[in-house]
Design a protein around this motif. Structure first.
Motif, PDB file in Angstrom:
ATOM      1  N   GLY A 230      57.396  72.033  40.199  1.00  0.00           N
ATOM      2  CA  GLY A 230      56.238  72.207  39.435  1.00  0.00           C
ATOM      3  C   GLY A 230      55.771  70.967  38.632  1.00  0.00           C
ATOM      4  N   ASP A 231      55.521  71.143  37.436  1.00  0.00           N
ATOM      5  CA  ASP A 231      54.989  70.183  36.500  1.00  0.00           C
ATOM      6  C   ASP A 231      56.558  69.541  35.670  1.00  0.00           C
ATOM      7  N   TYR A 232      57.570  70.323  36.032  1.00  0.00           N
ATOM      8  CA  TYR A 232      58.935  69.939  35.205  1.00  0.00           C
ATOM      9  C   TYR A 232      59.841  69.406  35.731  1.00  0.00           C
ATOM     10  N   PRO A 233      60.392  68.032  34.944  1.00  0.00           N
ATOM     11  CA  PRO A 233      61.458  67.345  35.625  1.00  0.00           C
ATOM     12  C   PRO A 233      62.712  67.924  35.603  1.00  0.00           C
ATOM     13  N   ARG A 234      63.587  67.708  36.573  1.00  0.00           N
ATOM     14  CA  ARG A 234      65.028  68.265  36.764  1.00  0.00           C
ATOM     15  C   ARG A 234      65.902  67.307  36.270  1.00  0.00           C
ATOM     16  N   PHE A 235      66.773  67.850  35.505  1.00  0.00           N
ATOM     17  CA  PHE A 235      67.911  67.013  34.997  1.00  0.00           C
ATOM     18  C   PHE A 235      68.843  66.393  36.161  1.00  0.00           C
ATOM     19  N   THR A 236      69.172  65.186  35.823  1.00  0.00           N
ATOM     20  CA  THR A 236      70.369  64.685  37.015  1.00  0.00           C
ATOM     21  C   THR A 236      71.476  64.376  36.207  1.00  0.00           C
ATOM     22  N   GLY A 237      71.424  64.281  34.893  1.00  0.00           N
ATOM     23  CA  GLY A 237      72.647  63.864  34.142  1.00  0.00           C
ATOM     24  C   GLY A 237      72.846  62.498  33.978  1.00  0.00           C
ATOM     25  N   ALA A 238      71.816  61.535  34.823  1.00  0.00           N
ATOM     26  CA  ALA A 238      72.078  60.115  34.651  1.00  0.00           C
ATOM     27  C   ALA A 238      70.759  59.393  34.739  1.00  0.00           C
ATOM     28  N   THR A 239      70.613  58.120  34.506  1.00  0.00           N
ATOM     29  CA  THR A 239      69.279  57.451  34.441  1.00  0.00           C
ATOM     30  C   THR A 239      68.701  57.721  35.806  1.00  0.00           C
ATOM     31  N   VAL A 240      67.475  57.875  35.770  1.00  0.00           N
ATOM     32  CA  VAL A 240      66.599  58.100  37.004  1.00  0.00           C
ATOM     33  C   VAL A 240      65.914  56.738  37.509  1.00  0.00           C
ATOM     34  N   GLU A 241      66.280  56.284  38.825  1.00  0.00           N
ATOM     35  CA  GLU A 241      65.579  55.168  39.130  1.00  0.00           C
ATOM     36  C   GLU A 241      64.332  55.569  39.604  1.00  0.00           C
ATOM     37  N   SER A 242      63.454  55.245  39.025  1.00  0.00           N
ATOM     38  CA  SER A 242      62.072  55.716  39.459  1.00  0.00           C
ATOM     39  C   SER A 242      60.806  54.657  39.408  1.00  0.00           C
ATOM     40  N   GLU A 243      59.905  54.474  39.877  1.00  0.00           N
ATOM     41  CA  GLU A 243      58.838  53.691  40.039  1.00  0.00           C
ATOM     42  C   GLU A 243      58.015  53.843  38.574  1.00  0.00           C
ATOM     43  N   GLN A 244      58.091  54.965  38.019  1.00  0.00           N
ATOM     44  CA  GLN A 244      57.512  55.296  36.794  1.00  0.00           C
ATOM     45  C   GLN A 244      58.350  54.622  35.652  1.00  0.00           C
ATOM     46  N   SER A 245      59.511  54.523  35.718  1.00  0.00           N
ATOM     47  CA  SER A 245      60.462  54.019  34.645  1.00  0.00           C
ATOM     48  C   SER A 245      59.911  52.717  34.189  1.00  0.00           C
ATOM     49  N   PRO A 246      59.528  52.359  33.089  1.00  0.00           N
ATOM     50  CA  PRO A 246      59.111  51.100  32.502  1.00  0.00           C
ATOM     51  C   PRO A 246      60.181  50.248  32.308  1.00  0.00           C
ATOM     52  N   THR A 247      61.560  50.593  32.047  1.00  0.00           N
ATOM     53  CA  THR A 247      62.514  49.704  31.839  1.00  0.00           C
ATOM     54  C   THR A 247      63.422  50.227  31.480  1.00  0.00           C
ATOM     55  N   SER A 248      64.795  50.034  31.880  1.00  0.00           N
ATOM     56  CA  SER A 248      66.092  50.404  31.431  1.00  0.00           C
ATOM     57  C   SER A 248      66.760  49.709  30.361  1.00  0.00           C
ATOM     58  N   ALA A 249      65.934  48.958  29.662  1.00  0.00           N
ATOM     59  CA  ALA A 249      66.271  48.043  28.447  1.00  0.00           C
ATOM     60  C   ALA A 249      65.892  48.375  27.203  1.00  0.00           C
ATOM     61  N   ILE A 250      65.178  49.560  27.089  1.00  0.00           N
ATOM     62  CA  ILE A 250      64.500  50.021  25.619  1.00  0.00           C
ATOM     63  C   ILE A 250      65.825  50.681  25.338  1.00  0.00           C
ATOM     64  N   LYS A 251      65.651  50.501  23.916  1.00  0.00           N
ATOM     65  CA  LYS A 251      66.929  50.954  22.985  1.00  0.00           C
ATOM     66  C   LYS A 251      66.292  51.771  21.842  1.00  0.00           C
ATOM     67  N   ILE A 252      66.404  53.000  21.753  1.00  0.00           N
ATOM     68  CA  ILE A 252      66.010  53.976  20.699  1.00  0.00           C
ATOM     69  C   ILE A 252      67.108  54.338  19.737  1.00  0.00           C
ATOM     70  N   ALA A 253      66.968  53.818  18.525  1.00  0.00           N
ATOM     71  CA  ALA A 253      67.814  54.327  17.397  1.00  0.00           C
ATOM     72  C   ALA A 253      67.400  55.747  16.926  1.00  0.00           C
ATOM     73  N   VAL A 254      68.537  56.505  17.184  1.00  0.00           N
ATOM     74  CA  VAL A 254      68.169  57.808  16.683  1.00  0.00           C
ATOM     75  C   VAL A 254      68.971  58.240  15.579  1.00  0.00           C
ATOM     76  N   ALA A 255      68.370  58.577  14.603  1.00  0.00           N
ATOM     77  CA  ALA A 255      69.031  59.022  13.159  1.00  0.00           C
ATOM     78  C   ALA A 255      69.933  60.235  13.388  1.00  0.00           C
ATOM     79  N   TYR A 256      71.096  60.242  13.213  1.00  0.00           N
ATOM     80  CA  TYR A 256      71.950  61.262  13.362  1.00  0.00           C
ATOM     81  C   TYR A 256      73.258  61.068  12.236  1.00  0.00           C
ATOM     82  N   ASP A 257      73.325  62.158  11.411  1.00  0.00           N
ATOM     83  CA  ASP A 257      74.187  62.315  10.496  1.00  0.00           C
ATOM     84  C   ASP A 257      74.195  63.927   9.956  1.00  0.00           C
ATOM     85  N   LYS A 258      74.837  64.168   8.700  1.00  0.00           N
ATOM     86  CA  LYS A 258      74.561  65.455   8.310  1.00  0.00           C
ATOM     87  C   LYS A 258      73.133  65.875   7.956  1.00  0.00           C
TER      88      LYS A 258
END
Length: 476
Positions: A230-258
């Motif tokens: 349908g409209d929902y992406p499946r999980f593959t557990g790894a980076t998806v190689e796709s024509e839609q993928s803008p880049t594999s070099a984008i780094k997102i800093a996620v705040a994670y602590d208590k």
């Protein structure tokens, strides 16, 4: 591969304790246990991870739809020996109840009954749950049982077509600390390893684990081929190689602590699958945003409890503020919004300065400010999607925005109602459907809101997120 659902008669009956106990006991027996949680809860999923060592996944039909929920379950249950889903509230409570999830996944149910203050009446309660719908109750576990004799009376009251699997004793002396949003989060290690071991031993002593493992109504679960449903992406557990993928070099800093630990694990996976690299950082202990980050994602949590520590880390707040003012992308939810404000008034009215990206303050209230599912309609293009997109999430907080009608004239914000200085407000980028309010506060390329958006609610969110970041990199 097996799966089961732990349902309860009502909230507070002991679902979480028994769920954690079963997970700990099964793990102690050498089984690989995959945890899941019905609904949008962040705290229970963290406790599941603390016990099993595996990320727990939210299964929320309202936010993500039936197909997404099924695929999420199949994906993460595939390599486990047994999967355990902790239900939400009472089994039949709510439009999107535990019972509805059971019907979707066709899994056996273990019903938790709080036996405190009752004996034979427990049989009537069990009979009511069994006869209420066609869902089969595969077993019953009683909580807070006073003695062996008490358990015998409880067991004898249940008709023979329902298996009584055992009980947890009233004197278990196992408690998970509570606070205003619920149980204490896993990042604060609220349960010591020795207490988890004690709980596992108690379950193994008082609950028939063999009967659970040989239940004859486990459905044949199996993983499916990669792709989309349908409209929902499946999980593959790894980076998806796709024509839609803008880049594999984008780094997102996620705040994670208590202070910031409320994230749907699927959100992070969907970003990674779209080509992002996730870099964790701590607003509590780090001095600056990680090098080479392209964007920042600050989730919810308990910044009000760590407001003093956050406020003292001036180098991090200066780094965040400078990042926002330079026009680099930030996305923040709930606690993240509070951190980006001018400051937080805690429950005692004490004020702590925060990053100051937005010209308002937040204040903790004694009661809940907002609670419930939310569907939003984007009024303009932003990091989450395109104008007209609909997204879904959940809102639960005790804080409110205060003092947001002052000093706006000297800030670099677009304003509404400029003619009326008493009613100035920040630009908002979405409307809450059926809620009669706008939210999604924006400043340059920073977007902050109180709603925890589930990226599985719209298959384009992760792609839009990365495309937006890439566009800002090109403009820089």
């Amino acid at each position: 591969m097996r799966g089961l659902v732990i349902a309860g008669t009502h909230s507070g009956c002991g679902k979480t304790t028994i769920t954690l106990g079963l997970m700990a006991a099964l793990k102690k027996r050498g089984l690989k246990v995959q945890p899941f949680k019905a609904g949008p809860d962040f705290i229970d999923t963290g406790l599941h991870r603390l016990v099993t060592g595996r990320h727990s996944r939210n299964l929320d039909i309202w936010m993500c739809g039936q197909e997404y929920v099924k695929e999420c379950f199949y994906k993460y249950a595939a390599d486990a020996d047994i999967s355990i889903i902790e239900g939400v509230m009472g089994m039949y409570d709510g439009e999107h109840s535990t019972a509805k999830l059971v019907g979707l996944l066709k899994l056996p149910v273990i019903l938790v009954v709080d036996a405190y203050g009752m004996a034979e009446s427990a049989g009537a309660i069990v009979r009511g749950f069994v006869s209420y719908s066609p869902i089969r109750i595969a077993g019953v576990i009683f909580n807070r049982v006073a003695s062996d004799n008490h358990f015998k009376r409880l067991k004898d009251s249940v008709q023979e077509d329902v298996t009584v699997l055992g009980y947890l004793p009233r004197d278990l002396d196992f408690e998970i600390p509570h606070r205003h949003l619920g149980l204490t989060v896993a990042e604060e290690t609220p349960i010591a390893k020795e207490n988890i071991a004690k709980l596992a031993d108690t379950v193994l002593e008082h609950i028939d684990m063999e009967a659970i493992l040989v239940m004859d109504d486990y459905p044949p679960l199996h993983s499916r081929k990669n792709g989309h449903v349908g409209d929902y992406p499946r999980f593959t557990g790894a980076t998806v190689e796709s024509e839609q993928s803008p880049t594999s070099a984008i780094k997102i800093a996620v705040a994670y602590d208590k202070a910031f630990c409320f994230y749907y694990e699927d959100n992070l996976d969907l970003l990674k699958n779209a080509g992002a690299e996730i870099i964790a950082f701590s607003p509590l202990s780090d001095s600056a945003i990680p090098d080479k980050a392209d964007a920042i994602y600050i989730g919810g949590g308990y910044p009000e409890l760590y407001a003093e520590e956050l406020s003292k880390n001036t180098s991090m707040m200066k780094s965040i503020n400078g990042w926002a003012n330079s026009g680099k992308p930030i996305y923040a939810e709930c606690g993240g919004l509070m951190y980006l404000s001018k400051g937080i008034y805690d429950f005692n009215g004490k004020f702590f300065e925060m990053a100051g990206v937005f010209p308002f303050e937040t204040e903790m209230k004694k009661g809940r400010s907002h609670l419930g599912y939310r569907e939003i309609l984007l009024k303009e293009d932003c990091i989450l999607g395109k104008e007209g997109d609909k997204l879904k999430g959940h809102e639960f907080h005790y804080s409110e925005i205060v003092n947001n009608s002052y000093e706006l004239g000297v800030m670099s914000y677009e304003l509404k109602n400029k003619k009326d200085s008493k009613n100035l407000s920040l630009v908002t980028c979405y409307s809450l459907l059926n809620n009669n309010r706008d939210e999604g506060y924006t400043f340059k390329n920073t977007l902050a809101n109180y709603i925890h958006i589930h990226f599985g609610s719209n298959s384009e969110i992760a792609w839009n997120f990365l495309n937006h970041i890439m566009e800002q990199k090109w403009k820089a």
